[in-house]
Design a protein around this motif. Structure first.
Motif, PDB file in Angstrom:
ATOM      1  N   ILE A  71      -2.161   1.402  -7.981  1.00 14.73           N
ATOM      2  CA  ILE A  71      -1.508   1.162  -6.685  1.00 14.73           C
ATOM      3  C   ILE A  71      -2.167   2.049  -5.623  1.00 14.73           C
ATOM      4  O   ILE A  71      -2.451   1.599  -4.502  1.00 14.73           O
ATOM      5  CB  ILE A  71       0.018   1.412  -6.752  1.00 14.73           C
ATOM      6  CG1 ILE A  71       0.661   0.469  -7.781  1.00 14.73           C
ATOM      7  CG2 ILE A  71       0.656   1.202  -5.376  1.00 14.73           C
ATOM      8  CD1 ILE A  71       2.182   0.603  -7.904  1.00 14.73           C
ATOM      9  N   ALA A  75      -4.222   0.652  -2.270  1.00 17.71           N
ATOM     10  CA  ALA A  75      -3.922   1.104  -0.902  1.00 17.71           C
ATOM     11  C   ALA A  75      -5.170   1.726  -0.262  1.00 17.71           C
ATOM     12  O   ALA A  75      -5.484   1.480   0.910  1.00 17.71           O
ATOM     13  CB  ALA A  75      -2.770   2.111  -0.925  1.00 17.71           C
ATOM     14  N   LEU A  99       1.093 -11.659  -0.308  1.00 16.67           N
ATOM     15  CA  LEU A  99       2.335 -11.058  -0.805  1.00 16.67           C
ATOM     16  C   LEU A  99       3.507 -12.015  -0.609  1.00 16.67           C
ATOM     17  O   LEU A  99       4.353 -12.165  -1.498  1.00 16.67           O
ATOM     18  CB  LEU A  99       2.597  -9.717  -0.112  1.00 16.67           C
ATOM     19  CG  LEU A  99       3.859  -8.992  -0.583  1.00 16.67           C
ATOM     20  CD1 LEU A  99       3.793  -8.652  -2.077  1.00 16.67           C
ATOM     21  CD2 LEU A  99       4.095  -7.720   0.238  1.00 16.67           C
ATOM     22  N   SER A 291       7.691  -2.568  -3.576  1.00 18.81           N
ATOM     23  CA  SER A 291       6.479  -1.734  -3.673  1.00 18.81           C
ATOM     24  C   SER A 291       6.696  -0.571  -4.634  1.00 18.81           C
ATOM     25  O   SER A 291       5.884   0.349  -4.688  1.00 18.81           O
ATOM     26  CB  SER A 291       6.109  -1.175  -2.299  1.00 18.81           C
ATOM     27  OG  SER A 291       7.124  -0.291  -1.864  1.00 18.81           O
ATOM     28  N   TYR A 294       6.081   3.017  -3.392  1.00 17.22           N
ATOM     29  CA  TYR A 294       4.779   3.681  -3.167  1.00 17.22           C
ATOM     30  C   TYR A 294       4.438   3.691  -1.680  1.00 17.22           C
ATOM     31  O   TYR A 294       3.778   4.614  -1.208  1.00 17.22           O
ATOM     32  CB  TYR A 294       3.676   3.026  -3.999  1.00 17.22           C
ATOM     33  CG  TYR A 294       3.631   3.517  -5.438  1.00 17.22           C
ATOM     34  CD1 TYR A 294       4.679   3.278  -6.312  1.00 17.22           C
ATOM     35  CD2 TYR A 294       2.541   4.254  -5.914  1.00 17.22           C
ATOM     36  CE1 TYR A 294       4.650   3.747  -7.632  1.00 17.22           C
ATOM     37  CE2 TYR A 294       2.493   4.717  -7.224  1.00 17.22           C
ATOM     38  CZ  TYR A 294       3.555   4.461  -8.077  1.00 17.22           C
ATOM     39  OH  TYR A 294       3.515   4.927  -9.379  1.00 17.22           O
ATOM     40  N   ALA A 329       0.641  -1.467   3.060  1.00 18.79           N
ATOM     41  CA  ALA A 329       1.885  -1.546   2.283  1.00 18.79           C
ATOM     42  C   ALA A 329       1.907  -2.834   1.468  1.00 18.79           C
ATOM     43  O   ALA A 329       2.342  -2.850   0.304  1.00 18.79           O
ATOM     44  CB  ALA A 329       3.094  -1.479   3.218  1.00 18.79           C
ATOM     45  N   ALA A 332      -0.345  -2.504  -1.557  1.00 18.35           N
ATOM     46  CA  ALA A 332       0.321  -1.702  -2.603  1.00 18.35           C
ATOM     47  C   ALA A 332       1.392  -2.534  -3.304  1.00 18.35           C
ATOM     48  O   ALA A 332       1.529  -2.496  -4.535  1.00 18.35           O
ATOM     49  CB  ALA A 332       0.938  -0.447  -1.986  1.00 18.35           C
ATOM     50  N   ALA A 333       2.133  -3.316  -2.511  1.00 16.68           N
ATOM     51  CA  ALA A 333       3.201  -4.148  -3.102  1.00 16.68           C
ATOM     52  C   ALA A 333       2.605  -5.219  -4.019  1.00 16.68           C
ATOM     53  O   ALA A 333       3.145  -5.491  -5.098  1.00 16.68           O
ATOM     54  CB  ALA A 333       4.036  -4.788  -2.000  1.00 16.68           C
ATOM     55  N   ASN A 336       1.731  -3.625  -7.200  1.00 12.61           N
ATOM     56  CA  ASN A 336       2.985  -3.322  -7.907  1.00 12.61           C
ATOM     57  C   ASN A 336       3.521  -4.575  -8.610  1.00 12.61           C
ATOM     58  O   ASN A 336       3.909  -4.527  -9.782  1.00 12.61           O
ATOM     59  CB  ASN A 336       3.999  -2.791  -6.884  1.00 12.61           C
ATOM     60  CG  ASN A 336       5.398  -2.666  -7.449  1.00 12.61           C
ATOM     61  OD1 ASN A 336       5.622  -1.914  -8.387  1.00 12.61           O
ATOM     62  ND2 ASN A 336       6.343  -3.409  -6.883  1.00 12.61           N
TER      63      ASN A 336
END
Ligand code: PXG
Length: 455
Positions: A71, A75, A99, A291, A294, A329, A332-333, A336
């Motif tokens: 993750i 990012a 996403l 996320s 994170y 973000a 990162a999500a 995840n």
């Protein structure tokens, strides 16, 4: 790391400069804050080097556990490529769009769109505004009233705190705002009296019908509830509750808003809490596990029913945040969610660690000070009781819960207390032996309560 400032006086700096959310600042400043420095798996470490098993996943959010390098890498890569661009005025970024698609793929066929925010509170404000805009566009501008529940939690913004049913929050800020109403919660242990849980579940759901009648069906826009109330104490509703709520919303033509901020992304052993209870929301705020904490990101899942009107009738929804769909973000999500898929964490909670946790949690019901131990997936609520047989509760519930929590923390276990309920919500990756450690440490704290507390 050499460039790290000395931590020895950080508590003093903190007291001088940092105002904390939901904390008694006077007490905190006198005592000094606990400084959390690093974490791995389900464990966190403070600045004295003390290790804690975090049975609360941060604040109900670190679903994949701490220390996920991939993750951080996702990012980092996104920051180098495109640290920021927005989703306003006809643009998007690849992570935001992908996403939205990924979230929709897990949410069922009628929930195919996402509006992004940075938090659960902003998600609450977003659906609140959207619900009113929806009805106005359908020629029903008088449908503005929203019904929520006492002891619910939907965030700390003005709309969030209003919709939440937390009395202390209302008292501090002349809340709730106009147009928000509260009905009772489905908390059988405390409020069920002589009714069976099933009877009480129906009774609690039918308060919604009564409130709609009182306000007038033509004035009510929506009803909002968490699948299981989180901050309110992990109040697991009787099985009769949700089907009846869904029936009433449909029969009375009001939008059903299911707050998935805690229950979403595997916590209950399904991707979303509404799937566990077999209901279909019109709008569903999400955040936290999206996320795994994170980076901050939230959103609202929007059903085709609402999205069709927003797109075809409203066109431009005058609403949005600078960082709606922030690419870093979102990246990162995405990573995840990839981890949750690849490691089968939702199925793990449903079929393996969830049932293991449930049996271990339930075993605490044999303890003298435990009235009821309930859980769904990896979300547990433990009711403390002064007298099990009569469901009599301790006279000072807040003191009792805090005492158990403090005992746990001293012994290296992070739990949360709401009044006289102990709450657990560990990472979905927690192992069986780590679950055993949670139960052992909690049992010791319960022994301490039994041996010391005045009834
Ligand atoms: N809805 C629900 C169901 C929540 O639990 C929010 C909305 C708001 O999300 P943000 O991201 O704005 O905080 C929440 C947040 C606690 C605690 O002590 C719970 C939350 C936040 C902080 C503390 O249990 N839930």
């Amino acid at each position: 790391m050499n460039d790290k400032p000395s931590l020895s006086n950080l508590a003093a700096i903190d007291a001088a400069h940092h105002l904390h959310p939901f904390s008694d600042m006077k007490q905190l400043n006198a005592k000094g804050t606990r400084i959390i420095e690093r974490a791995e798996g389900v464990f966190i470490y403070d600045s004295t080097g003390k290790k804690y098993l975090d049975a609360f996943a941060g604040l109900w959010c670190v679903n994949v556990g701490y220390g996920r390098q991939s993750i951080a890498d996702a990012a980092y890569r996104q920051m180098q490529e495109l640290p920021y661009y927005n989703a306003f005025f006809g643009t998007t970024t690849p992570p935001a769009t992908l996403l939205a698609q990924k979230i929709a793929s897990h949410a069922g066929p009628k929930l195919s769109r996402v509006f992004f925010t940075n938090s659960g509170s902003e998600a609450t404000d977003t659906w609140f505004r959207m619900a009113r805009v929806y009805w106005k566009a359908l020629g029903k501008p008088e449908k503005t009233q929203v019904i929520a529940r006492k002891n619910g939690y939907h965030g700390s913004t003005v709309a969030g705190a209003s919709l939440g049913g937390m009395k202390l929050m209302h008292e501090q800020g002349n809340l709730p705002i106009e147009g928000v109403h509260h009905i009772n919660q489905p908390y059988w242990y405390a409020e069920g009296g002589d009714l069976s849980p099933a009877e009480f579940g129906l009774k609690a759901a039918r308060e919604l019908e009564a409130k709609i009648d009182e306000l007038g069906e033509d004035r009510v826009a929506a009803f909002v509830a968490e699948p299981i109330q989180g901050a309110g104490g992990v109040i697991v509703p009787p099985d009769t509750y949700w089907p009846e709520i869904a029936r009433i919303c449909k029969a009375r033509n009001i939008l059903l808003v299911v707050d998935e901020v805690i229950c979403g992304f595997g916590r209950l052993g399904q991707w979303f809490g509404h799937q566990h209870y077999g209901v279909e929301p019109d709008l569903a705020p999400i955040a936290k596990g999206l996320s795994s904490g994170y980076l901050p990101i939230g959103g609202v899942l929007v059903s085709d029913r609402v999205a069709d009107v927003m797109i075809n009738e409203v066109g431009d929804f005058f609403h949005g945040f600078t960082y709606s769909g922030h690419p870093v973000a979102a990246a990162a999500a995405l990573e995840n969610l990839r981890i949750i898929e690849e490691e089968g964490l939702v199925e793990r909670v449903r079929d393996d660690i969830g049932p293991y946790f449930a049996a271990a949690w339930k075993s605490l019901e044999d303890h003298d000070v435990v009235g009821q131990a309930e859980s769904v997936g990896l979300m547990g609520g433990l009711q403390l009781a002064a007298d099990k047989a009569t469901r009599r509760r301790y006279e000072k519930p807040d003191d009792i819960g805090s005492a158990v929590r403090n005992h746990c923390v001293e012994n290296g276990l992070i739990m949360r207390a709401t009044g006289d309920r102990m709450l657990a919500s560990p990472a979905l990756t927690i192992s069986r032996s780590e679950v055993d450690e949670v139960i052992d440490k909690l049992r010791k704290a319960l022994d301490h309560l039994r041996d010391t507390a005045a009834k």
